[in-house]
Design a protein around this motif. Sequence first.
Motif, PDB file in Angstrom:
ATOM      1  N   THR A  32      56.441 -85.854   4.823  1.00 48.86           N
ATOM      2  CA  THR A  32      55.910 -84.550   4.396  1.00 48.86           C
ATOM      3  C   THR A  32      54.581 -84.705   3.676  1.00 48.86           C
ATOM      4  O   THR A  32      53.641 -83.923   3.895  1.00 48.86           O
ATOM      5  CB  THR A  32      56.940 -83.832   3.507  1.00 48.86           C
ATOM      6  OG1 THR A  32      58.090 -83.531   4.294  1.00 48.86           O
ATOM      7  CG2 THR A  32      56.379 -82.544   2.929  1.00 48.86           C
ATOM      8  N   LYS A  76      60.320 -87.886   2.360  1.00 48.29           N
ATOM      9  CA  LYS A  76      59.295 -87.356   1.457  1.00 48.29           C
ATOM     10  C   LYS A  76      57.907 -87.833   1.887  1.00 48.29           C
ATOM     11  O   LYS A  76      56.925 -87.095   1.821  1.00 48.29           O
ATOM     12  CB  LYS A  76      59.566 -87.807   0.014  1.00 48.29           C
ATOM     13  CG  LYS A  76      60.953 -87.469  -0.531  1.00 48.29           C
ATOM     14  CD  LYS A  76      61.134 -85.999  -0.745  1.00 48.29           C
ATOM     15  CE  LYS A  76      62.388 -85.707  -1.585  1.00 48.29           C
ATOM     16  NZ  LYS A  76      63.631 -86.231  -1.017  1.00 48.29           N
ATOM     17  N   GLU A 114      71.883 -80.444   4.999  1.00 45.31           N
ATOM     18  CA  GLU A 114      70.748 -81.174   5.561  1.00 45.31           C
ATOM     19  C   GLU A 114      71.139 -82.415   6.351  1.00 45.31           C
ATOM     20  O   GLU A 114      70.477 -82.763   7.339  1.00 45.31           O
ATOM     21  CB  GLU A 114      69.769 -81.564   4.450  1.00 45.31           C
ATOM     22  CG  GLU A 114      70.307 -82.480   3.375  1.00 45.31           C
ATOM     23  CD  GLU A 114      70.988 -81.761   2.222  1.00 45.31           C
ATOM     24  OE1 GLU A 114      71.125 -82.382   1.151  1.00 45.31           O
ATOM     25  OE2 GLU A 114      71.391 -80.581   2.391  1.00 45.31           O
ATOM     26  N   GLU A 135      58.120 -80.110  -2.546  1.00 43.00           N
ATOM     27  CA  GLU A 135      58.895 -80.706  -1.450  1.00 43.00           C
ATOM     28  C   GLU A 135      59.309 -79.609  -0.492  1.00 43.00           C
ATOM     29  O   GLU A 135      59.312 -78.420  -0.827  1.00 43.00           O
ATOM     30  CB  GLU A 135      60.149 -81.409  -1.979  1.00 43.00           C
ATOM     31  CG  GLU A 135      61.144 -80.466  -2.644  1.00 43.00           C
ATOM     32  CD  GLU A 135      62.390 -81.170  -3.167  1.00 43.00           C
ATOM     33  OE1 GLU A 135      62.412 -82.419  -3.131  1.00 43.00           O
ATOM     34  OE2 GLU A 135      63.322 -80.487  -3.598  1.00 43.00           O
ATOM     35  N   PHE A 136      59.665 -80.012   0.717  1.00 39.74           N
ATOM     36  CA  PHE A 136      60.279 -79.121   1.692  1.00 39.74           C
ATOM     37  C   PHE A 136      61.753 -79.471   1.848  1.00 39.74           C
ATOM     38  O   PHE A 136      62.131 -80.652   1.821  1.00 39.74           O
ATOM     39  CB  PHE A 136      59.632 -79.269   3.071  1.00 39.74           C
ATOM     40  CG  PHE A 136      58.392 -78.446   3.278  1.00 39.74           C
ATOM     41  CD1 PHE A 136      58.365 -77.086   2.992  1.00 39.74           C
ATOM     42  CD2 PHE A 136      57.240 -79.039   3.782  1.00 39.74           C
ATOM     43  CE1 PHE A 136      57.217 -76.329   3.199  1.00 39.74           C
ATOM     44  CE2 PHE A 136      56.094 -78.292   4.000  1.00 39.74           C
ATOM     45  CZ  PHE A 136      56.077 -76.940   3.715  1.00 39.74           C
ATOM     46  N   ASN A 137      62.579 -78.445   2.028  1.00 45.16           N
ATOM     47  CA  ASN A 137      63.931 -78.622   2.525  1.00 45.16           C
ATOM     48  C   ASN A 137      64.032 -77.852   3.838  1.00 45.16           C
ATOM     49  O   ASN A 137      63.320 -76.868   4.042  1.00 45.16           O
ATOM     50  CB  ASN A 137      64.967 -78.105   1.526  1.00 45.16           C
ATOM     51  CG  ASN A 137      64.956 -78.909   0.241  1.00 45.16           C
ATOM     52  OD1 ASN A 137      65.024 -80.124   0.271  1.00 45.16           O
ATOM     53  ND2 ASN A 137      64.845 -78.233  -0.883  1.00 45.16           N
ATOM     54  N   THR A 138      64.913 -78.305   4.709  1.00 44.60           N
ATOM     55  CA  THR A 138      64.990 -77.707   6.046  1.00 44.60           C
ATOM     56  C   THR A 138      66.301 -76.950   6.246  1.00 44.60           C
ATOM     57  O   THR A 138      66.823 -76.855   7.339  1.00 44.60           O
ATOM     58  CB  THR A 138      64.823 -78.793   7.123  1.00 44.60           C
ATOM     59  OG1 THR A 138      65.865 -79.774   6.987  1.00 44.60           O
ATOM     60  CG2 THR A 138      63.478 -79.482   6.987  1.00 44.60           C
ATOM     61  N   GLU A 179      62.421 -82.730   5.458  1.00 44.02           N
ATOM     62  CA  GLU A 179      63.310 -82.992   4.327  1.00 44.02           C
ATOM     63  C   GLU A 179      63.774 -84.431   4.290  1.00 44.02           C
ATOM     64  O   GLU A 179      63.940 -85.009   3.216  1.00 44.02           O
ATOM     65  CB  GLU A 179      64.536 -82.064   4.360  1.00 44.02           C
ATOM     66  CG  GLU A 179      65.490 -82.336   3.213  1.00 44.02           C
ATOM     67  CD  GLU A 179      66.507 -81.231   2.970  1.00 44.02           C
ATOM     68  OE1 GLU A 179      67.234 -81.316   1.966  1.00 44.02           O
ATOM     69  OE2 GLU A 179      66.563 -80.274   3.771  1.00 44.02           O
ATOM     70  N   SER A 188      61.150 -71.230  -5.692  1.00 46.89           N
ATOM     71  CA  SER A 188      61.656 -71.534  -4.359  1.00 46.89           C
ATOM     72  C   SER A 188      61.236 -70.415  -3.411  1.00 46.89           C
ATOM     73  O   SER A 188      61.444 -69.232  -3.714  1.00 46.89           O
ATOM     74  CB  SER A 188      63.189 -71.643  -4.374  1.00 46.89           C
ATOM     75  OG  SER A 188      63.617 -72.649  -5.274  1.00 46.89           O
ATOM     76  N   LEU A 237      67.181 -88.881   2.065  1.00 45.33           N
ATOM     77  CA  LEU A 237      68.156 -87.946   1.492  1.00 45.33           C
ATOM     78  C   LEU A 237      68.987 -88.639   0.430  1.00 45.33           C
ATOM     79  O   LEU A 237      69.588 -89.676   0.685  1.00 45.33           O
ATOM     80  CB  LEU A 237      69.084 -87.408   2.588  1.00 45.33           C
ATOM     81  CG  LEU A 237      68.447 -86.564   3.690  1.00 45.33           C
ATOM     82  CD1 LEU A 237      69.523 -86.110   4.675  1.00 45.33           C
ATOM     83  CD2 LEU A 237      67.708 -85.376   3.121  1.00 45.33           C
TER      84      LEU A 237
END
Length: 426
Positions: free
Chosen positions: A106, A103, A71, A282-285, A100, A193, A147
């Motif tokens: 998002t 927070k 990330e 949460e989102f992760n990219t 990501e 997930s 992060l």
Amino acid sequence: MNVLLIGSGGREHALAWKIAASPMLNRLYAAPGNPGIAREAECVALDIADHAAIIAFCKDKKIDLVVVGPEAPLVAGIADDLATAGVRVFGPSKAAAQLEGSKGFTKDLCARQNIPTGAYRRFTGAAEARAYVKTQGAPIVVKADGLAAGKGVTVAMTEEEALSAIDACFDGAFGGAGAEVVVEAYLEGEEASFFCLCDGKTALPFGTAQDHKRVGDGDTGPNTGGMGAYSPAPVMTDTMVERTMREIIEPTLRGMAEIGAPFSGVLFAGLMITRDGPQLIEFNTRFGDPECQVLMMRLKEDLLVLLNASADGQLAHVSARWRDDAALTVVMAAKGYPGTPQKGSVIRGLAEAAGTGAEIFHAGTAMRGDEVVANGGRVLNVTATGKTVREAQANTYAAVDRIDWPDGFCRRDIGWRAVEREKSGG
């Protein structure tokens, strides 16, 4: 095609293993890679924070696609710099990677798009955040905005724990990532997930998994980057997948397009499946780690075809098919993790473990002469498949037990939720 893979962990080893199987591939390079990745790709000693050096390498080696694993380079804008230089890239722009990287960003997007998620407030000072916690009570969740290598989230079961987490953030425990804090409602349910490949317009569902964050058996001890995972996640039924697409993924793509930051790459939604349906944690990219490892074991398609379709805006014309088998991965970590891991211990028995049919993905290893040694916290991902999660679990631990590494440890209950379901016929 000539492909450059950026990263050095277990996720990147799994991606390298899958990309290397593509008939479309000519040369695969990895920067900086690791000893496991070196079996699939030519590792090159590039500083992944030096975007000019990466661009120069791509021009010299005639790289057709760059695949960004972790990330941090995405949040730093590597995809933008590559695109400006005329290099095709799989991964979101700096603006889109805010999903990501912040927070708070998002959560604000969720509020605008009516995406189901826990109620929240953003804070830039400890006093206001502490006062909010005292009015809300516990359990409650405290997150460093930026992060923090998977370590900036505290699920506080007591007020005192939440207040300590707030103080840690503003006292610099996570550097700049903790300069702002998000405090949000605690959600009850089962975590899952969910992954989609995206091209700015289209989202292609790309598998489900469930990981195990806490370091100890029975989900005890401190949070980690992940101690194991399995796929598919039984809680993600067809109905739940459809709801997640409609209520979370599609509004996110619309919202990002509306602000001029269309999302391209892999969108990883961390979900809580509640009595009311899916809620976004949460989102992760980027691909999850260790979820990527189990997804790659189950994917039938040529991964490179799908990555190209994402980069070219052509996902509407491809599909992703999955093996019916379950896949399960166990993280073997160095003693001391998730605190200060002990580095340098010798790991033996990897060939014997692979001889069981498992794939051994390297996450934090180095070579010392002819010996593989531990060089990080999470060191190996032992991964196997089976007709059921229970069978995949048995196959994975059979391989784990062939590895001779007295200075390593692992959880012995990865997949326990799904195994209990299978036993009860649920």
